[in-house]
Every structure is written in structure tokens, then in C-alpha cells.
Design a protein around this motif. Structure first.
Motif, PDB file in Angstrom:
ATOM      1  N   SER A  64       1.073  -1.352   0.244  1.00 18.44           N
ATOM      2  CA  SER A  64       0.075   0.212   0.076  1.00 18.44           C
ATOM      3  C   SER A  64       0.728   1.279  -0.287  1.00 18.44           C
ATOM      4  O   SER A  64       0.978   2.532  -0.258  1.00 18.44           O
ATOM      5  N   PRO A 146     -11.838   6.267  -7.751  1.00 23.17           N
ATOM      6  CA  PRO A 146     -11.419   6.904  -6.293  1.00 23.17           C
ATOM      7  C   PRO A 146     -12.683   6.842  -5.882  1.00 23.17           C
ATOM      8  O   PRO A 146     -13.488   7.365  -6.325  1.00 23.17           O
ATOM      9  N   ASP A 151      -6.723   8.315   1.653  1.00 22.52           N
ATOM     10  CA  ASP A 151      -5.958   7.218   1.212  1.00 22.52           C
ATOM     11  C   ASP A 151      -5.025   6.465   2.812  1.00 22.52           C
ATOM     12  O   ASP A 151      -5.038   7.297   3.889  1.00 22.52           O
ATOM     13  N   ASP A 156      -6.066   4.513  -2.882  1.00 20.95           N
ATOM     14  CA  ASP A 156      -6.937   5.178  -2.448  1.00 20.95           C
ATOM     15  C   ASP A 156      -7.655   4.452  -1.281  1.00 20.95           C
ATOM     16  O   ASP A 156      -7.906   2.736  -0.833  1.00 20.95           O
TER      17      ASP A 156
END
Length: 272
Positions: A64, A146, A151, A156
Motif C-alpha cells: 500500500s 477514487p 488514502d 485510495d
């Protein structure tokens, strides 16, 4: 509503793919610990399932933060393509090997690993499956629009949740429904090939995302979100799954080849 449907569809695809990969993971773990005494076998499998959870979760949080680095995207795309091609070629080469006419050669008994060495090998296998699983999930989810959720790392929030849910459901499948998926893979072996071809196709998608990265800019930055490309990707994905299903002749599995029984008997819950 359209956003919710798109996220829901990706999650559905992820669950199906995670189910097949989790079945493969569970079957490999069962085979790896099979030589141990029953008590140690179940403990080793317990450690394997625990490691699968830890490594998947760890891989998710690491990726991530690195997902927007184009070099990581490129490596991920190449890795997914490699395991897809490698697994598919091995399947077809194995299928072409002579079995009936060839004279069986006496095999020397192999020295089996001890308990902790087996656990170590199981954890290494877990790492490999975790990387496969998370990279495939990221490649599917990263092109989603999105969500408006803050985030998490470089992802996202909505994309992160979809990837997390896909991986978590995969773990649940591996713990409670692996025997069903293993049985399905044994009865229809073409589905396993189809699953790894899908992994390769997901690698193509990640390659497209890499090429569209602003620092690479070989193709238009907005191409991965193009509705036509998305439609082509999912149509091809569904076609691969359908071809895998309909071209895989259903096979009967004899009791001495029943890997389902192995997986069910070695579930940690049966002894703890």
C-alpha cells in the motif's frame, strides 16, 4: 450506485480468484506436512495458516505504501506474468510426459524434513502465496475510480478495503472451504490452469498501469480507467474462466488420491 457496482464486481472477481489460490495454498501446505506424525502435522498446518494470515496482511500494508512506485508496479507485473507462464508450461509439459508405456524406475526413499524445518518450508510457501495473492488483488483494484475514502499508504481507501476484504475472504476460504475448492480443482484440473492464466492476464493489467504511470508515460495516463479497456479486460477474464470450466473434463478422484480428505483431516480446528 455505479461506483458501488464497480467496486462490488471487482470484489466478486477477487473472491473467486482468491478461492482458487487459497485452495492451491491449502493443498500445498497439506502435502508439505503429510510426512509428519499426526500431532505435529496438525501443529505445522496451524502455523502455516497463521503464517498465511500474517504474511498476507503484512504484504498488503507494505504494498500500500509502494504501489504508486512504477518500478514496484513493473516488478509486480513481471512476477505475475512469470508465475502464470511457468505454472501453465509446467502443467502442459507434465501432461505430455509418458506414463503408461514407460517402465517405472525404482525411487530411492527421500529423507524427510523434521518438524521445524517443515514449518520453515511452509512459511516460505506462505510468503510466495501471499505475494501472488496481494499483487493480483492490487492489480485488479488499483485502477478502480477514487472512492472518496481517505488514502491508506499510497492506495485510495476504497481500493485498500477491497484488497483487504479479498485477502481476508481468501483466508476464510482456506480455513473453512478449502476442501470444496480442492475437490473442484481435482475434479476439473483445467480450472487451476485457467486461474493462473487469469493471474497472467492480471499481470498484463498491472503492466498497462505501469506504462501509464506519469514517470513512464508510454501510454496515456488515463488509459487504465478507460471504460473500453475495462470492458475488454473483464470480458477476457470471464472468457478464460468459462473456457477453463468447459474444456476441463470432469474426473473421478479415487480414495487414495483424495487430497480433500488430507486437507479436512489436517485442519487445526480438529485438534485444538
Amino acid at each position: 450506485m455505479e461506483l458501488l457496482l464497480e467496486y462490488g464486481w471487482v470484489l466478486l472477481v477477487l473472491v473467486a480468484l482468491e478461492g482458487l489460490l487459497a485452495a492451491d495454498n491449502a493443498l500445498v501446505l497439506a502435502i508439505m506436512v503429510k510426512h509428519l506424525p499426526e500431532a505435529q502435522r496438525k501443529k505445522a498446518l496451524f502455523y502455516g495458516l497463521l503464517g498465511a494470515f500474517v504474511f498476507r496482511l503484512g504484504s498488503l500494508f507494505v504494498i500500500s505504501f509502494l504501489v504508486d512506485v512504477w518500478q514496484v508496479q513493473a516488478i509486480g507485473a513481471l512476477y505475475l506474468l512469470y508465475i502464470s507462464i511457468n505454472h501453465t508450461l509446467k502443467h502442459f509439459i507434465k501432461g505430455k510426459k509418458p506414463t503408461e508405456d514407460a517402465e517405472p524406475k525404482p525411487e530411492k526413499p527421500k529423507k524427510q524434513s523434521g518438524f521445524w524445518m517443515t514449518v520453515f518450508k511452509v512459511e516460505v510457501a506462505d510468503i510466495a502465496f501471499a505475494v501472488d495473492s496481494i499483487l493480483a488483488a492490487v492489480a485488479l483494484a488499483v485502477a478502480l475510480p477514487p472512492s472518496g475514502i481517505p488514502d491508506i499508504g499510497g492506495l485510495d481507501g476504497g481500493q485498500f478495503i477491497v484488497i483487504f476484504l479479498g485477502g481476508f475472504i481468501g483466508l476464510i476460504i482456506m480455513r473453512f472451504a478449502a476442501s470444496y475448492f480442492v475437490k473442484l480443482l481435482q475434479q476439473r484440473p483445467g480450472l487451476e490452469v485457467a486461474a493462473f492464466i487469469i493471474v497472467g492476464w492480471v499481470g498484463v493489467k498491472l503492466a498497462v498501469i505501469t506504462l501509464a504511470h506519469p514517470d513512464v508515460a508510454i501510454i496515456n495516463h488515463h488509459f487504465p480507467e478507460n471504460p473500453i479497456w475495462k470492458a475488454i479486460f473483464y470480458v477476457v477474464l470471464v472468457l478464460i474462466a468459462l473456457v477453463g470450466w468447459f474444456t476441463s473434463t470432469k474426473q473421478e478422484v479415487s480414495s487414495d488420491q483424495n487430497a480433500v480428505k488430507e486437507v479436512e483431516e489436517q485442519q487445526p480446528g480438529n485438534s485444538f
